[in-house]
Design an enzyme around this catalytic site. Structure first.
Site, mmCIF file in Angstrom:
data_model
loop_
_atom_site.group_PDB
_atom_site.id
_atom_site.type_symbol
_atom_site.label_atom_id
_atom_site.label_comp_id
_atom_site.label_asym_id
_atom_site.label_seq_id
_atom_site.Cartn_x
_atom_site.Cartn_y
_atom_site.Cartn_z
ATOM 1 N N ASP A 9 10.053 3.270 -1.394
ATOM 2 C CA ASP A 9 9.261 3.294 -0.175
ATOM 3 C C ASP A 9 9.917 4.318 0.751
ATOM 4 O O ASP A 9 11.125 4.570 0.660
ATOM 5 C CB ASP A 9 9.270 1.895 0.451
ATOM 6 C CG ASP A 9 8.676 1.887 1.841
ATOM 7 O OD1 ASP A 9 7.511 2.271 1.986
ATOM 8 O OD2 ASP A 9 9.400 1.512 2.784
ATOM 9 N N ALA A 10 9.146 4.884 1.655
ATOM 10 C CA ALA A 10 9.694 5.929 2.530
ATOM 11 C C ALA A 10 10.257 5.381 3.832
ATOM 12 O O ALA A 10 11.469 5.446 4.084
ATOM 13 C CB ALA A 10 8.610 6.968 2.828
ATOM 14 N N TYR A 11 9.387 4.814 4.658
ATOM 15 C CA TYR A 11 9.762 4.453 6.027
ATOM 16 C C TYR A 11 10.495 3.110 6.083
ATOM 17 O O TYR A 11 9.946 2.073 5.729
ATOM 18 C CB TYR A 11 8.528 4.448 6.917
ATOM 19 C CG TYR A 11 7.881 5.815 6.977
ATOM 20 C CD1 TYR A 11 8.516 6.868 7.628
ATOM 21 C CD2 TYR A 11 6.675 6.067 6.326
ATOM 22 C CE1 TYR A 11 7.946 8.141 7.652
ATOM 23 C CE2 TYR A 11 6.099 7.336 6.357
ATOM 24 C CZ TYR A 11 6.741 8.362 7.019
ATOM 25 O OH TYR A 11 6.191 9.625 7.041
ATOM 26 N N ARG A 40 6.912 -0.214 15.417
ATOM 27 C CA ARG A 40 6.945 -0.442 13.971
ATOM 28 C C ARG A 40 6.084 -1.649 13.589
ATOM 29 O O ARG A 40 5.331 -1.596 12.612
ATOM 30 C CB ARG A 40 8.397 -0.652 13.526
ATOM 31 C CG ARG A 40 8.565 -0.996 12.057
ATOM 32 C CD ARG A 40 8.026 0.082 11.149
ATOM 33 N NE ARG A 40 8.406 -0.140 9.756
ATOM 34 C CZ ARG A 40 7.894 0.519 8.727
ATOM 35 N NH1 ARG A 40 6.962 1.434 8.916
ATOM 36 N NH2 ARG A 40 8.293 0.268 7.499
ATOM 37 N N SER A 116 4.350 5.568 -0.656
ATOM 38 C CA SER A 116 4.351 5.268 0.773
ATOM 39 C C SER A 116 2.944 5.150 1.356
ATOM 40 O O SER A 116 1.993 5.779 0.874
ATOM 41 C CB SER A 116 5.103 6.373 1.520
ATOM 42 O OG SER A 116 5.021 6.199 2.922
ATOM 43 N N ASN A 117 2.857 4.354 2.419
ATOM 44 C CA ASN A 117 1.635 4.302 3.222
ATOM 45 C C ASN A 117 1.421 5.589 4.011
ATOM 46 O O ASN A 117 0.331 5.833 4.524
ATOM 47 C CB ASN A 117 1.705 3.130 4.213
ATOM 48 C CG ASN A 117 1.413 1.797 3.556
ATOM 49 O OD1 ASN A 117 0.814 1.721 2.484
ATOM 50 N ND2 ASN A 117 1.829 0.717 4.203
#
Length: 220
Positions: A9-11, A40, A116-117
């Site tokens: 996942d990225a964030y 967030r 990622s989203n």
């Protein structure tokens, strides 16, 4: 190497989502930490509600809307920094251990990917700013499917692309709900529990829980 593909996942997992506010905390105000937390929370909330409603908007639009809500929720923070924060989100800091861990996995022959989203433009900017354009074999955004994790079809993007079974993929995320979704899909999951959060999805437990990505190499 026990897994042929490692997906991140990225964030919150590779990129520090609170770095943008932290850099300008003194100027924004004493409640800057609360501002960042609400930003967030709403960013994620909007992605889930949009998916459930079938009313897609890309992650950058949701990020902007979430910041508006955060400022309305924490009105004593200086709103003149809104654009500065949005600009900073395109070049978030990575967590300290990220470059070394990714390099080590790559040297062991693993294929690496992001799932990622984030919108394609956001992810391209983040990866480029971090100097990792040559590290990842693929960067997957949910954008082509027009819905967000933890929809099972999102995780299927990875296995279809690499032509592997889910169990051949190790999926890493700091988001417990994301780990639950990937576990249900059949991937080996590693929860990067940076915040020392309590367990929630007891029927969808990860294979391992780490406080950072540093333990991933030893885990295999």
């Amino acid at each position: 190497m026990s897994h042929s593909v490692y997906v991140f996942d990225a964030y919150g997992t590779l990129f520090d989502v609170h770095a943008a506010v932290r850099k300008h905390a003194a100027a924004i105000g004493t409640n800057s930490t609360r501002l960042s937390a609400v930003w967030r929370e709403k960013q994620l909330e909007y992605s889930w509600t949009r998916s459930l409603m079938g009313q897609y908007a890309d992650f950058w639009e949701l990020t902007r809307e979430a910041l508006d809500t955060a400022y309305n929720t924490v009105p004593d923070c200086d709103p003149s920094y809104k654009q500065t924060l949005l600009d900073a989100y395109w070049k978030l800091d990575t967590y300290p251990e990220v470059p070394e861990v990714l390099k080590a996995l790559k040297e062991q022959g693993a294929r690496l990917a992001i799932l990622s989203n984030g919108s394609p433009a956001m992810l391209e900017s983040a990866v480029q700013a971090a100097g990792m354009t040559d590290v990842f074999d693929e960067v997957f955004s949910v954008d082509p499917l027009r819905r967000f994790k933890p929809d099972p079809e999102i995780y299927d993007m990875v296995t279809t692309h690499f032509r592997i079974y889910p169990q051949a993929c190790s999926f890493q995320s700091s988001n417990r709900w994301d780990i639950a979704g990937a576990t249900k899909f059949g991937m080996r999951t590693v929860w990067i529990n940076r915040a020392q959060a309590p367990e929630e999805y007891h029927d969808l437990t990860p294979a391992a829980v780490l406080t950072s990505l540093s333990g991933l190499i030893a885990l295999g």
